[in-house]
Write a protein that holds these residues in place. Structure first.
Motif, PDB file in Angstrom:
ATOM      1  N   LEU A 719       0.860  -1.184   0.035  1.00  0.00           N
ATOM      2  CA  LEU A 719      -0.044   0.150  -0.216  1.00  0.00           C
ATOM      3  C   LEU A 719       0.971   1.369   0.083  1.00  0.00           C
ATOM      4  CD1 LEU A 719      -2.971   1.428   0.279  1.00  0.00           C
ATOM      5  CD2 LEU A 719      -2.395   1.425   2.759  1.00  0.00           C
ATOM      6  N   HIS A 722       4.191   0.915  -2.752  1.00  0.00           N
ATOM      7  CA  HIS A 722       4.026   0.489  -4.093  1.00  0.00           C
ATOM      8  C   HIS A 722       2.729   0.559  -4.984  1.00  0.00           C
ATOM      9  CE1 HIS A 722       8.010  -1.456  -3.245  1.00  0.00           C
ATOM     10  NE2 HIS A 722       7.364  -2.108  -2.509  1.00  0.00           N
ATOM     11  N   THR A 723       2.061   1.323  -4.187  1.00  0.00           N
ATOM     12  CA  THR A 723       0.786   1.620  -4.725  1.00  0.00           C
ATOM     13  C   THR A 723       0.637   3.099  -5.249  1.00  0.00           C
ATOM     14  OG1 THR A 723      -0.610   0.290  -3.243  1.00  0.00           O
ATOM     15  CG2 THR A 723      -1.887   2.076  -4.482  1.00  0.00           C
ATOM     16  N   GLU A 724       0.459   3.136  -6.734  1.00  0.00           N
ATOM     17  CA  GLU A 724       0.662   4.442  -7.409  1.00  0.00           C
ATOM     18  C   GLU A 724      -0.428   5.600  -6.799  1.00  0.00           C
ATOM     19  OE1 GLU A 724      -0.166   6.461 -11.835  1.00  0.00           O
ATOM     20  OE2 GLU A 724      -0.163   4.157 -11.533  1.00  0.00           O
ATOM     21  N   PHE A 726      -0.224   6.714  -3.661  1.00  0.00           N
ATOM     22  CA  PHE A 726      -0.821   6.872  -2.294  1.00  0.00           C
ATOM     23  C   PHE A 726      -0.411   8.117  -1.659  1.00  0.00           C
ATOM     24  CE2 PHE A 726       0.590   5.652   1.907  1.00  0.00           C
ATOM     25  CZ  PHE A 726      -0.599   5.259   2.682  1.00  0.00           C
ATOM     26  N   GLN A 842      -8.291   6.991  -8.556  1.00  0.00           N
ATOM     27  CA  GLN A 842      -7.057   6.501  -7.770  1.00  0.00           C
ATOM     28  C   GLN A 842      -7.313   6.296  -6.352  1.00  0.00           C
ATOM     29  OE1 GLN A 842      -4.836   4.977  -9.413  1.00  0.00           O
ATOM     30  NE2 GLN A 842      -3.404   4.204  -7.714  1.00  0.00           N
ATOM     31  N   LYS A 845      -9.615   3.248  -5.663  1.00  0.00           N
ATOM     32  CA  LYS A 845      -8.985   2.212  -5.375  1.00  0.00           C
ATOM     33  C   LYS A 845      -8.249   1.964  -4.239  1.00  0.00           C
ATOM     34  CE  LYS A 845      -4.860  -0.175  -7.717  1.00  0.00           C
ATOM     35  NZ  LYS A 845      -3.935  -0.106  -8.846  1.00  0.00           N
ATOM     36  N   ILE A 846      -7.363   3.010  -3.750  1.00  0.00           N
ATOM     37  CA  ILE A 846      -6.744   2.843  -2.393  1.00  0.00           C
ATOM     38  C   ILE A 846      -7.512   3.007  -1.330  1.00  0.00           C
ATOM     39  CG2 ILE A 846      -5.134   4.546  -0.814  1.00  0.00           C
ATOM     40  CD1 ILE A 846      -3.965   5.690  -3.571  1.00  0.00           C
ATOM     41  N   MET A 849      -8.665  -0.503  -0.764  1.00  0.00           N
ATOM     42  CA  MET A 849      -7.436  -1.559  -0.205  1.00  0.00           C
ATOM     43  C   MET A 849      -7.618  -1.289   1.322  1.00  0.00           C
ATOM     44  SD  MET A 849      -4.464  -0.825  -3.006  1.00  0.00           S
ATOM     45  CE  MET A 849      -3.171  -1.973  -1.915  1.00  0.00           C
TER      46      MET A 849
END
Length: 936
Positions: A719, A722-724, A726, A842, A845-846, A849
Motif C-alpha cells: 500500500l 508500491h501503490t501509485e 498513495f 485512484q 482504489k486506495i 484496499m
C-alpha cells in the motif's frame, strides 16, 4: 460486560458538565450555536444507535449552511465538552482508586501493593526486594512533539476546573454549599469559553521549554514525593513488620528532556537554545528549593531549650554563619535558639544566591565578577546542598524526632536526589550525517580523505585519533556553518557540566545510526572539548545509538558487536559506569514497515541487545522512543513494560513521553503520582524475573511472529510504497498539510520541505493526519492480511493464535493496543475524507484496499482474542471511547466540509476568504485531538 462497570458517579458528573456547558453557550455564544450543538449532538447519538443515511445527509446539509464564524463556536463547544469529559474521567479514576485504598485489602494490579504481594507469593525475600530497589531507575523523558495542542493558559484553566469539580464530591455538603461550589465551577467554564484554545503565533522552542517546565511547577513537585511515600508505605505494611532487616526505598526516579536539546531536523534548536533550556531548568528547581526551605523553617521550629541538635549540625551552622557574615548577609540574632530554623534560613540565603547567579546568566544582567561572588556564597553543587539536608535529618533522629524528619524534610531530600540542580537530564540528539560531515571537514584540514574510506578503515582511523588525542581544532580553518554549529554543541556540553551540574546531561543520541563509526565520530568530536580521555580514564558523554528504520533494527547486532570488540571503546564504557544505552525508535520503524513488523523487530532487538551486553559483561539500558499513539509505540505504560521480553529489563528503563501524553499523565498531581507508581511497579515486576529462572518463550510463537511480521510488512509496503498515488491520497484524504500550518510546534513536519514522500514526512504528522481522518491506519494496517494468511495455511492455526494470545504477553499487548485503534477507526467517516481527493479513480482504489484490510483486521482479531466485539475485554475503556464517539463524529463531518472550503478558496487565490475558513479548520483539529486522545 458493560453493565459491570460501576460508573454512575462518572455519568452524573458528565451530565452536570453537559448542563453547565449548555448554560454557558446560551449566555455567551452566537444565537445559533446552542441549537446547532444540540441538534448535532442528539442527531449523531441517534445515528450511532440506528444508522440513517437520510438523517445523516440532513445533518451534513445543516453544517454547510453555517458561516465559518458560527462553525468556530460550534467546534469550540465540542472541544470544551471533550476537555471536561477528560477531567471527569480522570477524576473518576482517581476517586475510584482512593476509595479502594480506604477499603483496605489488595489494590489494583499495577499498584505497588499488588506487585509486592505477588513478590511475597513468589517467595522473594526482603533482601531480594532490596536488590531490586537498589537497581531501580525509572526515567521518563519529556519531548516537545506537536500533538499536544493545548496552550499552557488552557491547561491552568482546566486544572482549576479539576479542583472545583473535586470539591463537589466532598461528603456532608449542605445544599447551600453544593450550590455555591457548582456556581464556582460554572464561573470557571465561563472563563474557559472566553479563553482561546488556539495559539495565535507560531510556537518557538522557548515556548516548548516553558510548557515542559510547567508540568513540574503545577504537578510533579507535588507528585514525586508522594510516589516515594506510596512505595515506602507499602513496603512498611507488607515487609517491615518482621524482624528482618528493613527494606530501604532509594530515590529511583529521574526525569529527562529533549526540549532544547533535540536538534535532529529542527533548525530552530541552536547551541544558545540548549544553554537557555539548562538555565531555565536550574532556575525552576532552585525556586522550588527556596520555597520548600521557607516552608520547612515554619515547620521545624524546635528550640535548643527543649532538644539537643547534633554537634555536626551546630558546626555547620557556625561555618555558614561565618560565610554569610563575611558577605553581610546574615545576622546572628535571628533564630538564635531555634537551631533548625537558623540553619534553614541560611540554606535559603545560599540557594537564593545560586538562583540569582543563574538568573543573571540567563538574562545577562550582572557582571561575571558579581555572578562569581554569588556562586561562591551559594552551594557548589547539589551534593553539598543534599549533605546539609541530611545533617538536619540525622540531627532530628538523634533526639527521637523521626516522625518530623520523615515529613516535609524527607520530601525535600527526595526532590534533591531526583532533580539535583538540573531538574531534568537534557539529552542531545543529532542526525548521524551531521557528525560524519563534521569529522570529514576536520580531517580534510589534516589532508585525510575520510569520505573515501571503507567502514573498517574509518573505525581504525577513529580509534587511532582517539588514542593519540590528536588536536583537530588547532589551526585557523574557518568551518562551514553546520560544522561550526555541531562543534559548538560539544563546547556547550563541556561548559554546562561545570556551570549547571556534572549530571546536567543525559545521553548524546545519534539518530539514524547505521554503523559503528557513527558512534566513534561523536566520541572524537567530544574529545576535542576534553569530554573523552585518550587513555580511557574518563568519558563525560554517554552516547546512545538510535536504531529507527526496519533496516537499522536488522543491523543492531552487527553495529553493537563491532563496538564491543573495540578495546578502547570498552575502556570508555568502563570509565562511565560500564553501561551501554541503546535507543529504539518506534515511530519511524512503524512508518517504515508497519505495526506488526516494527513491534516484533523491536521486541527481538531488545533480546539481541541484552544478550550482547551480557556476553560482554556490560550493563544495558534500553531507551524506548515511544509516542502517544499505538502507531508510535503508545499504549498503557504498565502493560508496555511488563510485556518486554523476559530477562531484558534489568531495573532501568528510559522512555520518551510525547505529545498529548504529557498533559494526560502529568497535568494533575493526583494522576501524575499514579502514573509514576504504575511505571515503577511495572519496572520492578519486569526486573523480578532476574531473581529466578524465567520461562523462555515457546519457539513456535517466535516462528509464528516471524511469519506474521513478514506478511504484515509485505501488505503494508504494497500500500504505502508500491501503490501509485498513495502519498497524494494521504495529503488529500487527511488534514496533514493543514496540520503543518498550525502553530503547534517548532519543528517542521517534513525532513525536507520539497520532498512529500513517506520517508520525508515525520512520524508524528504521519500518525496525526491518519488519526484526524479516522483511519488510524499506522496502528493496524497489515494485521488482517498477516493473520488471514497464517490461518489459511492450516486448519489448526487459528487455535494456535488463540493459545498464543493467552500465553504470550507481547502478542496480547500488541493486539490489545491495536484493538483500541480499530475501535476508534470509522471507515464511513474516512470515506468522506477520501472524497476530497482530486484523483477520484485512484482514491477509490486506495480506499478499497484500506477498507478491505480494516475488515480483515477486525474479523481476525476478534477471532484470535475470542471476543464478540472490539475492546469487549476492557469494558471501562470501551465505555470511555463510546461516550466520545458520537461527539467526535459531527466534528469530522464539519472538518471534511471545512477542508473542502479552505482548499477551494486557497486554490482560487482568495486569501481573505481562505483565512475565514482556516480558523474553524484549525479549531476542528484541536477538538478532534481532544476527543480522540492518543492521536500522535
Amino acid at each position: 460486560m458493560k453493565n459491570l462497570v460501576k460508573d454512575k458517579p462518572l455519568r452524573r458528573r458528565v451530565k452536570l458538565f453537559g448542563k453547565l456547558v449548555g448554560k454557558v453557550l446560551r449566555a455567551r455564544a452566537h444565537g445559533q450555536v446552542y441549537a446547532t450543538v444540540e441538534e448535532l449532538r442528539k442527531g449523531y447519538i441517534q445515528l450511532r444507535k440506528t444508522p440513517d443515511s437520510v438523517k445523516q445527509h440532513k445533518l451534513e446539509r445543516m453544517i454547510t449552511l453555517l458561516s465559518p464564524e458560527v462553525l468556530s463556536e460550534v467546534i469550540r463547544a465540542f472541544n470544551i465538552y471533550f476537555s471536561l469529559t477528560n477531567i471527569a474521567d480522570e477524576l473518576f479514576k482517581h476517586q475510584s482508586r482512593r476509595e479502594q485504598v480506604h477499603k483496605g485489602g489488595a489494590l489494583w494490579e499495577e499498584s505497588f501493593d499488588a506487585t509486592f504481594r505477588e513478590f511475597i507469593k513468589a517467595g522473594l525475600s526482603p533482601q531480594d526486594i532490596q536488590s531490586l530497589f537498589d537497581n531501580l531507575l525509572y526515567t521518563p523523558v519529556f519531548t516537545a512533539h506537536p500533538t499536544e495542542l493545548r496552550r499552557r493558559t488552557l491547561m491552568l484553566a482546566l486544572r482549576r476546573v479539576f479542583l472545583a469539580t473535586e470539591k463537589l464530591d466532598q461528603r456532608g455538603l449542605s445544599w447551600v454549599e453544593h450550590a455555591e461550589l457548582e456556581a464556582a465551577l460554572e464561573a470557571e467554564l465561563h472563563i474557559l469559553w472566553k479563553t482561546d484554545e488556539v495559539r495565535l503565533r507560531q510556537m518557538h522552542v522557548e515556548d516548548e521549554i516553558s510548557n515542559g517546565l510547567n508540568y513540574f511547577r503545577e504537578s510533579l513537585f507535588t507528585a514525586v514525593p508522594l510516589a516515594y511515600r506510596a512505595a515506602e508505605r507499602t513496603i512498611k505494611r507488607l515487609y517491615n513488620d518482621t524482624n528482618q532487616t528493613p527494606v530501604v526505598v532509594p530515590s529511583f526516579l529521574r526525569f529527562g528532556s529533549w526540549i532544547g536539546g533535540d536538534r535532529d531536523g529542527n533548525p530552530f534548536v541552536k547551541p544558545a537554545t540548549t544553554v537557555k533550556a539548562l538555565r531555565l531548568q536550574k532556575v525552576e528547581i532552585l525556586r522550588e528549593y527556596e520555597r520548600q526551605l521557607y516552608d520547612l523553617s515554619d515547620i521545624i521550629t524546635h528550640s535548643k531549650s527543649f532538644c539537643q541538635p547534633s554537634q555536626a549540625l551546630l558546626e555547620s551552622i557556625e561555618q555558614d554563619a561565618g560565610l554569610l557574615a563575611r558577605n553581610n548577609l546574615y545576622t546572628y540574632s535571628e533564630h538564635i535558639f531555634e537551631i533548625y530554623r537558623r540553619k534553614l534560613s541560611m540554606m535559603r540565603i545560599r540557594i537564593k544566591n545560586n538562583l540569582e547567579a543563574t538568573e543573571a546568566r540567563l538574562n545577562n544582567a550582572l557582571t561575571g565578577m558579581v555572578i562569581a561572588d554569588k556562586e561562591r556564597i551559594g552551594y557548589t553543587n547539589e551534593a553539598e546542598f543534599l549533605a546539609d539536608l541530611q545533617l538536619i535529618y540525622q540531627s532530628l533522629l538523634s533526639h527521637d524526632d523521626q516522625a518530623v524528619a520523615d515529613g516535609a524534610l524527607k520530601d525535600l531530600i527526595r526532590s534533591v536526589e531526583t532533580f539535583g540542580f538540573y531538574l531534568m537530564k537534557l539529552d542531545i540528539r543529532q542526525e548521524s550525517t551531521r557528525h560524519t560531515e563534521a569529522v570529514t571537514e576536520l580531517l580534510t584540514a589534516q589532508n585525510i580523505d575520510y569520505n573515501s574510506l571503507s567502514e573498517n578503515a574509518r573505525l581504525a582511523l577513529l580509534i587511532q585519533l582517539l588514542q593519540t588525542e590528536q588536536a583537530l581544532l588547532t589551526n585557523n580553518t574557518r568551518w562551514s556553518e553546520l560544522t561550526a554549529e555541531t562543534l559548538e554543541v560539544f563546547q556547550i556540553v563541556h561548559d554546562m557540566r561545570q556551570e549547571i551540574s556534572p549530571d546536567a546531561f543525559g545521553s548524546y543520541v545519534i539518530s539514524m545510526t547505521h554503523s559503528a563509526s557513527h558512534v566513534l565520530e561523536v566520541l572524537l568530536l567530544a574529545q576535542q572539548y576534553k569530554l573523552v580521555d585518550k587513555n580511557g580514564g574518563y568519558c563525560y558523554i554517554g552516547v546512545s545509538p538510535l536504531f529507527e528504520t526496519i533496516d537499522d533494527l536488522n543491523h543492531i547486532e552487527h553495529v553493537l558487536s563491532t563496538l564491543f570488540t573495540q578495546p578502547f571503546y570498552r575502556q570508555l564504557l568502563r570509565a562511565s559506569g560500564n553501561t551501554q544505552e541503546v535507543m529504539l525508535g518506534y515511530s519511524d520503524s512503524c512508518k517504515d514497515g508497519g505495526i506488526i513488523t516494527s513491534s516484533w523487530l523491536l521486541h527481538e532487538a531488545q533480546k539481541k541487545i541484552t544478550a550482547l551486553a551480557e556476553a560482554n559483561q556490560l550493563a544495558c539500558r534500553l531507551f524506548h522512543g515511544r509516542g502517544g499513539a499505538v502507531g508510535r509505540g503508545g499504549g498503557p505504560t504498565y502493560e508496555a513494560i511488563i510485556s518486554q521480553p523476559a530477562g531484558t529489563v534489568h531495573g532501568q528503563i528510559k522512555f520518551t513521553e510525547q505529545g498529548e501524553v504529557l498533559a494526560y499523565k502529568y497535568s494533575n498531581p493526583e494522576t501524575a503520582m499514579y502514573e509514576l507508581t504504575v511505571g515503577a511497579a511495572g519496572l520492578l515486576k519486569a526486573s523480578s524475573v532476574l531473581m529466578h529462572k524465567h520461562k523462555s518463550v515457546d519457539s513456535r510463537y517466535i516462528e509464528i511472529m516471524n511469519y506474521l511480521a513478514k506478511q504484515g510488512e509485505k501488505q503494508y509496503r504494497l500500500l504505502t510504497d508500491h501503490t501509485e498515488g498513495f502519498m497524494p491520497f494521504f495529503y488529500d484524504a487527511t488534514p496533514v498539510a493543514e496540520i503543518g500550518l498550525m502553530n503547534i510546534g517548532s519543528r517542521p513536519a517534513r525532513r525536507r520541505s520539497d520532498n512529500p514522500s513517506k520517508y520525508s514526512i515525520r512520524a508524528i504528522p504521519w500518525v496525526f493526519g491518519w488519526s484526524q481522518a479516522r483511519y488510524t491506519l499506522p496502528a493496524w494496517f497489515g494485521l488482517g492480511t498477516a493473520l488471514e494468511k497464517f490461518c489459511d495455511k492450516d486448519v489448526d492455526n487459528l487455535a494456535k493464535l488463540q493459545k498464543m494470545y493467552v500465553e504470550f504477553p507481547f502478542f496480547k499487548s500488541l493486539l490489545s493496543n491495536i484493538q483500541m485503534s480499530l475501535f476508534k477507526t470509522e471507515m464511513d467517516i474516512a470515506r468522506r475524507y477520501a472524497d476530497l481527493c482530486s484523483d477520484k479513480r485512484q482514491a477509490e482504489k486506495i480506499f478499497a484496499m484500506i477498507e478491505a484490510e480494516y475488515v480483515r483486521s477486525e474479523q481476525y482479531l476478534l477471532q484470535v482474542a475470542n471476543i464478540s466485539e472490539l475492546v469487549a475485554d476492557n469494558p471501562s475503556l470501551q465505555l470511555s471511547i463510546e461516550r466520545r464517539l458520537p461527539y467526535i463524529d459531527p466534528l469530522n463531518a464539519i472538518q471534511v466540509y471545512l477542508l473542502g472550503q479552505y482548499r477551494q478558496t486557497t486554490a482560487s487565490g482568495n486569501a481573505e476568504e481562505a483565512k475565514r475558513w482556516f480558523d474553524p479548520l484549525i479549531r476542528s483539529i484541536n477538538a478532534i485531538s481532544a476527543g480522540m486522545r492518543n492521536t500522535g
